[in-house]
Design a protein around this motif. Structure first.
Motif, mmCIF file in Angstrom:
data_model
loop_
_atom_site.group_PDB
_atom_site.id
_atom_site.type_symbol
_atom_site.label_atom_id
_atom_site.label_comp_id
_atom_site.label_asym_id
_atom_site.label_seq_id
_atom_site.Cartn_x
_atom_site.Cartn_y
_atom_site.Cartn_z
ATOM 1 N N GLU A 91 0.746 -1.347 0.254
ATOM 2 C CA GLU A 91 -0.041 0.059 -0.094
ATOM 3 C C GLU A 91 0.921 1.168 0.165
ATOM 4 O O GLU A 91 0.585 2.477 -0.547
ATOM 5 N N ASP A 92 1.788 1.087 0.513
ATOM 6 C CA ASP A 92 2.682 2.311 0.577
ATOM 7 C C ASP A 92 4.145 2.403 -0.354
ATOM 8 O O ASP A 92 4.743 3.238 -0.164
ATOM 9 N N ALA A 93 4.156 2.146 -1.405
ATOM 10 C CA ALA A 93 4.666 1.127 -2.648
ATOM 11 C C ALA A 93 3.906 1.815 -3.691
ATOM 12 O O ALA A 93 2.698 1.683 -3.458
ATOM 13 N N VAL A 94 4.774 2.098 -4.481
ATOM 14 C CA VAL A 94 4.358 3.463 -5.546
ATOM 15 C C VAL A 94 5.659 1.954 -7.200
ATOM 16 O O VAL A 94 6.546 2.601 -6.952
ATOM 17 N N LEU A 95 4.416 2.353 -8.242
ATOM 18 C CA LEU A 95 5.179 1.242 -9.365
ATOM 19 C C LEU A 95 4.788 2.181 -10.865
ATOM 20 O O LEU A 95 3.500 2.718 -11.028
ATOM 21 N N PHE A 96 6.040 2.850 -11.431
ATOM 22 C CA PHE A 96 6.332 3.267 -12.478
ATOM 23 C C PHE A 96 6.907 2.264 -13.055
ATOM 24 O O PHE A 96 7.866 1.647 -13.015
ATOM 25 N N GLU A 97 6.112 1.813 -14.166
ATOM 26 C CA GLU A 97 6.284 0.857 -15.394
ATOM 27 C C GLU A 97 6.791 2.211 -16.824
ATOM 28 O O GLU A 97 5.234 2.571 -17.192
ATOM 29 N N ILE A 98 7.591 2.565 -17.081
ATOM 30 C CA ILE A 98 8.242 2.757 -18.402
ATOM 31 C C ILE A 98 8.869 2.532 -19.433
ATOM 32 O O ILE A 98 10.089 1.702 -19.841
ATOM 33 N N ALA A 99 8.088 2.895 -20.816
ATOM 34 C CA ALA A 99 8.658 2.255 -21.028
ATOM 35 C C ALA A 99 8.194 2.980 -23.230
ATOM 36 O O ALA A 99 7.258 3.636 -23.009
ATOM 37 N N GLU A 103 -2.734 -6.261 -9.000
ATOM 38 C CA GLU A 103 -1.652 -6.313 -8.232
ATOM 39 C C GLU A 103 -1.596 -4.897 -7.492
ATOM 40 O O GLU A 103 -1.266 -5.429 -5.535
ATOM 41 N N TRP A 104 -1.103 -3.996 -7.654
ATOM 42 C CA TRP A 104 -0.819 -2.703 -7.315
ATOM 43 C C TRP A 104 -1.885 -1.697 -7.334
ATOM 44 O O TRP A 104 -1.787 -1.111 -6.413
ATOM 45 N N GLY A 105 -3.584 -1.746 -7.789
ATOM 46 C CA GLY A 105 -4.429 -1.453 -7.806
ATOM 47 C C GLY A 105 -4.032 0.431 -7.890
ATOM 48 O O GLY A 105 -3.256 0.720 -9.284
ATOM 49 N N GLU A 106 -4.246 1.278 -7.218
ATOM 50 C CA GLU A 106 -4.536 3.073 -7.707
ATOM 51 C C GLU A 106 -2.980 3.452 -8.091
ATOM 52 O O GLU A 106 -2.555 4.530 -8.178
ATOM 53 N N ASN A 107 -2.025 2.239 -7.514
ATOM 54 C CA ASN A 107 -0.182 2.467 -6.871
ATOM 55 C C ASN A 107 0.240 2.090 -8.319
ATOM 56 O O ASN A 107 1.323 2.059 -8.149
ATOM 57 N N TYR A 108 -0.389 2.371 -9.760
ATOM 58 C CA TYR A 108 -0.121 1.510 -10.785
ATOM 59 C C TYR A 108 0.325 2.082 -11.558
ATOM 60 O O TYR A 108 -1.093 2.910 -12.079
ATOM 61 N N PHE A 109 1.106 3.126 -12.779
ATOM 62 C CA PHE A 109 1.520 3.597 -13.272
ATOM 63 C C PHE A 109 2.486 3.988 -14.561
ATOM 64 O O PHE A 109 3.161 3.436 -14.263
ATOM 65 N N LEU A 110 2.177 3.543 -15.379
ATOM 66 C CA LEU A 110 2.762 3.326 -17.121
ATOM 67 C C LEU A 110 3.144 4.563 -17.834
ATOM 68 O O LEU A 110 2.423 5.646 -17.710
ATOM 69 N N VAL A 111 4.130 4.788 -18.139
ATOM 70 C CA VAL A 111 4.326 5.979 -18.417
ATOM 71 C C VAL A 111 5.232 5.589 -19.711
ATOM 72 O O VAL A 111 5.928 4.929 -20.062
ATOM 73 N N GLY A 112 5.329 6.623 -20.887
ATOM 74 C CA GLY A 112 5.605 6.631 -22.594
ATOM 75 C C GLY A 112 5.293 7.386 -23.519
ATOM 76 O O GLY A 112 4.420 8.671 -22.726
ATOM 77 N N PRO A 113 5.362 7.049 -23.703
ATOM 78 C CA PRO A 113 6.197 8.773 -25.732
ATOM 79 C C PRO A 113 3.895 9.586 -25.718
ATOM 80 O O PRO A 113 3.308 8.085 -26.005
ATOM 81 N N TYR A 114 3.764 10.454 -25.599
ATOM 82 C CA TYR A 114 2.044 11.252 -26.494
ATOM 83 C C TYR A 114 2.172 10.521 -27.590
ATOM 84 O O TYR A 114 3.164 11.412 -28.028
ATOM 85 N N VAL A 115 1.534 10.201 -28.282
ATOM 86 C CA VAL A 115 1.626 10.009 -29.666
ATOM 87 C C VAL A 115 -0.043 10.662 -29.961
ATOM 88 O O VAL A 115 -0.489 9.708 -29.772
ATOM 89 N N GLU A 116 -0.328 11.932 -30.914
ATOM 90 C CA GLU A 116 -1.325 11.906 -30.829
ATOM 91 C C GLU A 116 -2.419 10.729 -30.769
ATOM 92 O O GLU A 116 -3.798 10.427 -31.012
#
Length: 728
Positions: free
Chosen positions: A42-50, A74-87
């Motif tokens: 609960e007190d950890a945050v996951l960013f997955e970047i690709a 597994e991570w619920g609201e604490n999971y965020f994927l990070v990527g490039p903005y391609v319109e």
């Protein structure tokens, strides 16, 4: 330059509070010991970047997309994927919304007010994960200053003309900015995990370490840069792996700056992972660091409620392929479609890397064997590899038009025949068969038959190639002499375009086409994982892979007799090309000798292996890597212990106990097999019973070997034999 660049990165970026002590590598689920409790995240945050988050470029997109559901659970609201903005991609794949996390909202607002463009939304895929999309082009004005900073920091210079590397610089600095800003906006000391995929995202990891951010970092390479380039150059890659001068090889191919970024990320990461054992060996030699854990790629497996359902789908899709074949071979349809086997190879057009060269040679040898043995089996091999084309081949389109015209003619005659039969029966008379078809009917049918006459052989390629004279597949076909003649028992169809359900030629999507085939052939020389044979397995289609592919190595490790389950592993590691080609020919010839019943049994077995490739199993590797990273980055809070695998425990399918799938490959399973058994209805085979035995013998992934350091002492292990497989 590498010694200066990477060593500088290593010495200046690695600091005492984040130790890089190596853990034992876990390459099998048997290495993940069973514990009695899991750590609360609960007190950890996951960013997955690709670079491939909501941006389909290659296979990493499939990995991230299919894994998202399990990671979100597994991570619920604490999971965020990070990527490039391609319109163009955002318009069709992402629902833009306001951030729900107050810390993240402050982070994005601060970055946007400082000259960035950062978007937040939900990726409209299974699991609906949150995505943070960064407009790389909007901050291109910072490129020169960031390149200068990279040079001062790591002595890595990026040339102006390498657009992909320029994007990597921009994306790396922006992701490091995002993670640093998030950490600064947190009210309490954060526990952040950042998982970076491939070299395009790797610079962000290097910057996180240099700036001493409170971030546990993971770097996953799905294939090394240098490995791809070396294999594309037809070198003896695996035998010379330890002898390569990596600096010189990267410099000769003008990718030295990319290689430095990749190697620096691998060395700076708390946890370094790769997708297969074969790639782990490659990474150890080329990137000079042994992966801490192997994280195989999985799929979201959807099981059918009844065994026969996927067999029905196979029959339906096979009928659609047969319709295409009827048109393609019109005028030369002198073989029995019911005794026709459909083989295929698909993927990027890398003639040698993907094994198209050895496949074609094996097909020529198979053709000889089928002819001298007077076999009534016909093999049609499809090559689905995109290449540069003008458009569809006119002769190919004409074939489908002729087939449709014949069908329409048959329907017309059938309607006229049916009407006369109906009127005869109405008056209570049996019809006079000689009067049911008149002269007009015979004229229509004769014209249709004459229309099917063909003066040329059925085409090899379905499209007009731009570089026909230099195309590797077509040149190899010319050399081996397989021109789809009537005497050949092996026919070839080269479809140099990805399949589409809207195609006027072969209107099927890839999944439907695979379901309709009998065997996928992927004799790759360089294949870090191999999604194509994995997709075949999930759909119950047998496949041929190699022990130089990640998939092949994984299956050899987890199945006692892979060939009995329709997973044929070609030896390209310890055999020469000619020996490997003979082995592939033997696999194909034995497959052609199977009866229809044996193929059905084998497809049932193959489909059961899909549980091995489910993310609900393979996701545990990724979970273990994240926990390992947290323990290294925050040793005062987290604790992780990885034990040596126990040779007595494992995750392994046994040999099947019932009827063999082929006449030759499983004699040890049924020594008294004879040809007469093929038609024996009382054959000792119970599909449900055998499936249940397999489910008992497969062990579910263990609970996570991870917990809070301040918690109670380790509990005892549970009963490892009481686990049954889970089906979605």
């Amino acid at each position: 330059m590498l010694e200066v660049g990477v060593q500088c990165a290593l010495h200046s970026l690695i600091w005492d509070s984040m130790p890089l002590a190596r853990s034992l590598s876990a390459t099998s689920l048997s290495g993940l010991e069973e514990w009695d409790e899991e750590f609360d995240l609960e007190d950890a945050v996951l960013f997955e970047i690709a670079w491939e988050v909501a941006n389909k470029v290659g296979g990493i997109y499939t990995v991230i997309q299919t894994k998202a559901r399990l990671t979100s659970e597994e991570w619920g609201e604490n999971y965020f994927l990070v990527g490039p903005y391609v319109e163009s991609n955002v318009r069709t794949q992402v629902e833009l919304i306001e951030p729900t996390n107050p810390t993240l909202k402050r982070t994005i607002d601060k970055m946007n007010s400082s000259g960035c463009k950062v978007y937040f939304g939900r990726w409209l895929i299974e699991g609906s994960p949150y995505v943070i999309l960064i407009d790389v082009a909007f901050t291109a004005w910072s490129l020169d200053s960031w390149k200068s900073e990279l040079w001062e920091l790591c002595d890595i210079g990026v040339p102006w003309f390498d657009r992909e590397a320029n994007d990597a610089v921009l994306f790396g600095f922006l992701t490091a900015w995002l993670l640093g800003e998030y950490a600064a906006q947190c009210e309490e000391p954060p526990h952040i995990v950042a998982h970076f995929h491939e070299w395009l995202a790797g610079l962000g990891l290097v910057l996180c370490r240099h700036r001493q951010l409170p971030v546990a970092t993971i770097f996953t390479t799905h294939a090394t840069l240098l490995g791809r380039y070396l294999c594309a150059g037809n070198v003896d890659f695996y035998n010379k792996l330890s002898d390569f001068n990596v600096d010189k090889e990267a410099g000769d191919r003008q990718i030295y700056h990319r290689y430095c970024l990749e190697r620096a990320a691998a060395h700076c990461a708390h946890v370094f992972t790769t997708v297969s054992q074969i790639t782990a060996i490659e990474a150890e030699h080329l990137l000079k660091r042994k992966p801490d854990i192997v994280t195989p790629n999985g799929l979201n497996v959807k099981k059918f409620s009844a065994v026969h359902e996927f067999q029905n789908l196979h029959a339906q899709s096979k009928n659609r392929i047969q319709e295409f074949v009827r048109g393609h071979f019109y005028g030369h349809l002198d073989f029995n479609l019911d005794k026709c086997l459909f083989l295929f190879i698909a993927g990027r057009y890398e003639f040698s890397n993907k094994g198209a060269d050895i496949f074609l040679e094996a097909l020529a040898r198979l053709n000889y064997l089928l002819r001298v043995n007077h076999s009534d089996v016909t093999v049609i091999a499809f090559f689905i590899m995109p290449a540069r084309t003008n458009n569809f081949n006119v002769e190919t389109l004409k074939g489908q038009a002729v087939r449709k015209q014949l069908w329409d003619t048959a329907q017309t005659v059938k309607e006229r025949f049916g009407k006369k039969l109906y009127e005869s029966l109405l008056v209570g008379q049996l019809p006079d068969v000689s009067k049911m078809l008149d002269k007009e009917d015979f004229t229509i049918m004769k014209r249709a038959i004459f229309a099917t006459q063909r003066q040329c052989q059925p085409p090899i390629c379905t499209h007009n190639m731009l570089e026909d004279s230099s195309d590797p597949i077509l040149n190899c076909v010319r050399r081996i002499g397989l021109f789809n003649s009537s005497a050949d028992r092996v026919k070839i169809i080269f479809h140099p375009e990805f399949l589409s359900s809207t195609s006027p030629l072969l209107p099927m999507d890839y999944e439907e086409f695979v379901r309709g085939c009998h065997l996928g052939v992927f004799p790759s020389y360089y294949e870090p994982w191999g999604y194509t044979p994995a997709e075949c397995t999930v759909m119950g289609i047998p496949s041929i892979s190699t022990n130089l592919s990640g998939f092949g190595c994984f299956m050899e490790e987890h199945i006692a007799d892979p060939s009995a389950y329709g997973i044929y592993i070609l030896d390209r590691r310890f055999r020469g090309v000619d020996e490997s080609c003979n082995q592939l020919t033997s696999f194909l010839f034995q497959f052609c000798k199977q009866s229809r019943r044996q193929r059905i049994i084998q497809r049932n077995r193959t489909e059961r292996l899909s549980e091995l490739l489910d993310w609900r199993y393979l996701g545990k590797y990724y979970t273990s890597a994240r926990h390992m990273a947290l323990a290294k980055a925050f040793p005062d809070t987290y604790m992780y212990e990885l034990h040596e695998p126990n040779s007595n425990s494992g995750f392994r399918y046994p040999r099947p106990a019932s009827v063999p799938p082929s006449p030759a490959l499983s004699r040890h399973s049924s020594p008294h097999h004879s040809e007469a058994e093929d038609n024996d209805d009382d054959e000792r085979y119970d599909e449900d019973l055998e499936a249940e035995k397999d489910r008992v013998n497969i062990r579910q992934p263990y609970a996570l070997p991870f917990k809070n350091k301040s918690s109670a002492a380790h509990g005892g292990n549970g009963n490892s034999n009481s686990v049954t497989s889970e089906k979605n």
